[in-house]
Design an enzyme around this catalytic site. Structure first.
Site, PDB file in Angstrom:
ATOM      1  N   ALA A   1       0.988  13.311  -8.355  1.00  0.00           N
ATOM      2  CA  ALA A   1       0.196  12.670  -7.303  1.00  0.00           C
ATOM      3  C   ALA A   1      -0.987  13.539  -6.915  1.00  0.00           C
ATOM      4  O   ALA A   1      -2.064  13.035  -6.571  1.00  0.00           O
ATOM      5  CB  ALA A   1       1.076  12.387  -6.091  1.00  0.00           C
TER       6      ALA A   1
ATOM      7  N   TYR B   1      11.380  17.408 -13.938  1.00  0.00           N
ATOM      8  CA  TYR B   1      11.636  17.754 -12.533  1.00  0.00           C
ATOM      9  C   TYR B   1      12.564  16.747 -11.861  1.00  0.00           C
ATOM     10  O   TYR B   1      13.308  17.101 -10.938  1.00  0.00           O
ATOM     11  CB  TYR B   1      10.303  17.860 -11.773  1.00  0.00           C
ATOM     12  CG  TYR B   1       9.622  16.541 -11.499  1.00  0.00           C
ATOM     13  CD1 TYR B   1       9.826  15.882 -10.296  1.00  0.00           C
ATOM     14  CD2 TYR B   1       8.776  15.957 -12.436  1.00  0.00           C
ATOM     15  CE1 TYR B   1       9.207  14.666 -10.035  1.00  0.00           C
ATOM     16  CE2 TYR B   1       8.154  14.753 -12.189  1.00  0.00           C
ATOM     17  CZ  TYR B   1       8.367  14.101 -10.986  1.00  0.00           C
ATOM     18  OH  TYR B   1       7.755  12.892 -10.735  1.00  0.00           O
ATOM     19  N   ILE B   2      12.531  15.500 -12.306  1.00  0.00           N
ATOM     20  CA  ILE B   2      13.407  14.480 -11.724  1.00  0.00           C
ATOM     21  C   ILE B   2      14.871  14.861 -11.941  1.00  0.00           C
ATOM     22  O   ILE B   2      15.716  14.718 -11.048  1.00  0.00           O
ATOM     23  CB  ILE B   2      13.107  13.086 -12.328  1.00  0.00           C
ATOM     24  CG1 ILE B   2      11.695  12.633 -11.930  1.00  0.00           C
ATOM     25  CG2 ILE B   2      14.137  12.060 -11.875  1.00  0.00           C
ATOM     26  CD1 ILE B   2      11.258  11.350 -12.604  1.00  0.00           C
TER      27      ILE B   2
ATOM     28  N   LEU C   1       0.831  -1.186   0.000  1.00  0.00           N
ATOM     29  CA  LEU C   1       0.000   0.000   0.000  1.00  0.00           C
ATOM     30  C   LEU C   1       0.876   1.250   0.000  1.00  0.00           C
ATOM     31  O   LEU C   1       1.896   1.306   0.688  1.00  0.00           O
ATOM     32  CB  LEU C   1      -0.931   0.016   1.217  1.00  0.00           C
ATOM     33  CG  LEU C   1      -2.130  -0.929   1.172  1.00  0.00           C
ATOM     34  CD1 LEU C   1      -2.997  -0.731   2.408  1.00  0.00           C
ATOM     35  CD2 LEU C   1      -2.955  -0.723  -0.082  1.00  0.00           C
TER      36      LEU C   1
ATOM     37  N   GLY D   1       1.928   2.276  -2.972  1.00  0.00           N
ATOM     38  CA  GLY D   1       2.343   2.174  -4.360  1.00  0.00           C
ATOM     39  C   GLY D   1       3.749   2.680  -4.635  1.00  0.00           C
ATOM     40  O   GLY D   1       4.567   2.858  -3.734  1.00  0.00           O
TER      41      GLY D   1
ATOM     42  N   HIS E   1       4.279  39.399   9.712  1.00  0.00           N
ATOM     43  CA  HIS E   1       5.605  40.009   9.542  1.00  0.00           C
ATOM     44  C   HIS E   1       6.491  39.656  10.742  1.00  0.00           C
ATOM     45  O   HIS E   1       6.051  39.764  11.883  1.00  0.00           O
ATOM     46  CB  HIS E   1       5.478  41.531   9.449  1.00  0.00           C
ATOM     47  CG  HIS E   1       6.812  42.226   9.404  1.00  0.00           C
ATOM     48  ND1 HIS E   1       7.576  42.272   8.261  1.00  0.00           N
ATOM     49  CD2 HIS E   1       7.519  42.874  10.375  1.00  0.00           C
ATOM     50  CE1 HIS E   1       8.683  42.933   8.515  1.00  0.00           C
ATOM     51  NE2 HIS E   1       8.684  43.307   9.790  1.00  0.00           N
TER      52      HIS E   1
ATOM     53  N   LYS F   1      11.956  12.669  -2.283  1.00  0.00           N
ATOM     54  CA  LYS F   1      11.876  13.889  -1.469  1.00  0.00           C
ATOM     55  C   LYS F   1      12.663  13.725  -0.163  1.00  0.00           C
ATOM     56  O   LYS F   1      13.232  14.695   0.347  1.00  0.00           O
ATOM     57  CB  LYS F   1      10.419  14.253  -1.174  1.00  0.00           C
ATOM     58  CG  LYS F   1       9.558  14.437  -2.414  1.00  0.00           C
ATOM     59  CD  LYS F   1      10.209  15.342  -3.446  1.00  0.00           C
ATOM     60  CE  LYS F   1       9.389  15.443  -4.722  1.00  0.00           C
ATOM     61  NZ  LYS F   1       9.582  14.327  -5.666  1.00  0.00           N
TER      62      LYS F   1
END
Length: 480
Positions: A320, A184-185, A43, A45, A444, A56
Site C-alpha cells: 500500500a 508476510y501473510i 471506498l 478498497g 532515554h 492488522k
C-alpha cells in the site's frame, strides 16, 4: 439499462478507490483538478475492507494476549484470562465503518465526485460506468487506473481452504491452521492464530525461505519455535486430501522422511495477477503483460501518455505504501508538476509478534553487490526500556559501507520495529553516513536507542552490550 443522455466531462478519472486511488484523487483535487473517483464496491478498497486493515486489526488483537503476563507482573489483576471473539468482530466492524466514513468525508471536503459501479473504457478518452440498470458515460482528459489485483492459489479443499481475504475474517478460531508458503501473510497469520490458541504449522517448499537478512531469519525461526509454531522447511511432493474433519497434507521433509499433517483449516500462498480483465483495455491498445499487470514506467505512465497505472495493478512490490506514493506523484504530474518516484528506500514490514521491518540491502545483498561491509547489532534485551515494557525479544542490525561509512541497510525484529525503520528510510534518502546516526542525542529510555547502539557496535563501542571476545583480545594486545 438506463443510459445517461449526456456524457459528463471530467479532467481526471480515477478507477479504484483503494489507498492509491483515493490518495491520487485527493492530491489531484488539492491541485485544482476536476476529479471523478470510480469505485466498484466501497471506498477504501480491498485494503480497508478485506486486506490490510482487517488483518492488522486481527494481529493487533491477538498480540494483546501476549501482554497479560507482563501486566500481572507489574501489578494488574485478572480473574480470568479470557478473550471474547464476538466482541472483537463488533470492534472490527465499527473500525472499518469509521475509516470508510473518514475517506468519504475527505472526498466530499475536497469536492471529488464519487461514482459507484464497474468501469470500462469505451475509447481512449471515454469511459462507461455500470451500476445495476444505470449506465453513465464520462469523457476525460487523463485517467489513473488503480484497480489492484486478484489472487488465486492451488485449490486443494472445497470446504476447509481459505483465501487471503478470508484468512483474517473467520467467524470462529480454528483448532489447527496449516500455512503453505513464505510471504508476510503467512507469518502474520501464524503468530496471530498461535496467540489465540490455534495449533499452527508452516510448510516451506523446497528452495523457498522467508525473504530476510540471515540474522533476522535466524531470530524469526527462534521466535516461531518459542511460540510452538511447527516449521517444516525444504519440503517436496506435497499431496492433499480432504476428509470430514479437515485436510490431510502428506509431504517429504528435508530428511527424506514422509510426514503427514492434519489440519482443520488451510491456507496456501496465492498467485497474484493484475485486476484488468473487465476494463476494456484491449480496445485502446494499452500494454498489459501475461499476468494482467499494466506495463508502465516507474512513475506509472503507460504506453498511452494520458493514462497512468498505480499500485498493485502496475506490478510488485505489492505494498500500500507504494500505491500511496505513486498516487501522489502521478496526481502531481497530471497537475503539471515534476514529481519523481524512487522506491530504493521503501521499507517492508511484517506485523508478526515481534514485528519485523527492513529497508535497503541485507548483509548478503550488500556483499553480493560488491560493497565492503561492516555490521552492527544491538540486542533489545540490553535496553532498559525494552526490559521495563516487557518486550526484550529481538535486535536491530545496520549494514554500513566500510569505505564511505554510508548506510546501506537496516533490519529490525522486535517491538517498535515498524516505527523505528523510518529513521533508516530518511537516512538512506539523505545518503547518511554512520556519523549522522551517531552524533544526535536520542531520548532515554526508548527503543530508539537500539539504532544508536547498533551504529556504535560497527565501531566496537556499543555501551549496553558486552564487547565481542575478539574485541577484548584486540584491546589486550594493543595495551601490552
Amino acid at each position: 439499462m438506463v443510459v445517461g443522455e449526456i456524457a459528463q466531462e471530467k479532467e481526471v478519472v480515477i478507477i479504484g478507490g483503494g489507498p492509491g486511488g483515493y490518495t491520487a484523487a485527493i492530491r489531484a483535487a488539492q491541485l485544482g483538478k476536476d476529479v471523478l473517483l470510480i469505485e466498484q464496491k466501497k471506498l477504501g478498497g480491498i485494503c480497508l475492507h478485506e486486506g490490510c486493515i482487517p488483518s492488522k486489526a486481527f494481529v493487533h488483537t491477538a498480540k494483546q494476549t501476549n501482554t497479560w503476563d507482563h501486566l500481572i507482573e507489574i501489578g494488574y489483576k485478572f480473574e480470568t484470562k479470557e478473550f471474547d471473539f464476538s466482541t472483537f468482530l463488533a470492534y472490527r466492524k465499527k473500525l472499518l465503518s469509521q475509516l470508510q466514513m473518514g475517506i468519504e468525508s475527505l472526498c466530499k471536503a475536497n469536492k471529488i465526485d464519487v461514482m459507484y459501479g464497474r468501469a470500462s473504457f469505451i475509447s481512449a478518452n471515454k469511459i462507461g460506468i455500470e451500476n445495476g440498470h444505470h449506465y453513465e458515460v464520462v469523457n476525460f482528459e487523463q485517467a489513473i487506473i488503480a484497480t489492484g489485483t486478484k489472487a488465486g492459489s492451488h485449490k486443494v479443499s472445497a470446504n476447509y481452504q481459505l483465501n487471503s481475504r478470508e484468512l483474517f475474517q473467520v467467524e470462529t478460531i480454528p483448532e489447527q491452521l496449516l500455512l503453505v508458503g513464505s510471504d508476510y501473510i503467512i507469518l502474520e497469520a501464524a503468530f496471530a492464530y498461535s496467540l489465540l490458541g490455534t495449533k499452527v504449522s508452516i510448510i516451506l517448499e523446497e528452495n523457498h525461505d522467508f525473504p530476510f537478512d540471515k540474522d533476522i531469519l535466524k531470530e524469526l525461526k527462534r521466535q516461531l519455535k518459542k511460540r510452538k509454531i511447527s516449521l517444516y522447511p525444504n519440503t517436496k511432493d506435497l499431496r492433499f486430501s480432504e476428509n470430514e474433519s479437515g485436510v490431510d497434507c502428506t509431504f517429504t521433509n528435508h530428511k527424506d522422511e514422509t510426514v503427514m499433517i492434519h489440519s482443520s483449516t488451510i491456507y496456501i500462498e496465492e498467485e497474484i495477477k493484475g485486476n484488468t480483465n473487465e476494463l476494456g483495455l484491449e480496445r485502446m491498445g494499452l500494454a498489459i503483460d501475461s499476468n494482467g499487470f499494466i506495463v508502465c514506467d516507474r512513475i506509472g505512465k503507460t504506453n498511452m501518455d494520458h493514462i497512468f497505472a498505480i499500485g498493485d495493478v502496475s506490478g510488485g512490490p505489492f505494498l500500500a505504501a507504494k500505491a500511496i506514493k505513486q498516487g501522489k506523484a502521478v496526481a502531481e504530474i497530471i497537475a503539471g508538476g515534476k514529481s519523481e518516484i524512487d522506491l530504493t528506500w521503501m521499507p517492508e514490514v511484517v506485523y508478526s509478534v515481534p514485528p519485523i521491518a527492513h529497508v535497503g540491502f541485507s548483509e548478503e545483498q550488500a556483499k553480493a553487490a560488491g560493497y565492503p561491509v561492516k555490521i552492527g547489532r544491538y540486542q533489545l534485551s540490553g535496553s532498559g526500556f525494552a526490559m521495563l515494557s516487557g518486550n526484550r525479544d529481538g535486535f536491530a542490525k545496520v549494514v554500513i559501507d566500510e569505505e564511505t561509512n554510508r548506510i546501506l541497510g537496516m533490519h529490525i525484529i522486535g517491538e517498535g520495529a515498524i516505527e523505528l525503520i523510518s529513521s533508516a528510510v530518511i537516512g538512506g534518502e539523505m545518503v547518511a553516513r554512520d556519523e549522522d546516526f551517531l552524533f544526535p542525542t536520542y531520548p532515554h529510555p526508548s527503543m530508539n536507542e537500539a539504532i544508536l547502539e547498533a551504529m556504535e557496535d560497527t565501531l566496537g563501542l556499543s555501551i549496553h552490550q558486552a564487547p565481542k571476545r575478539t574485541e577484548r583480545k584486540a584491546k589486550i594486545v594493543k595495551n601490552s
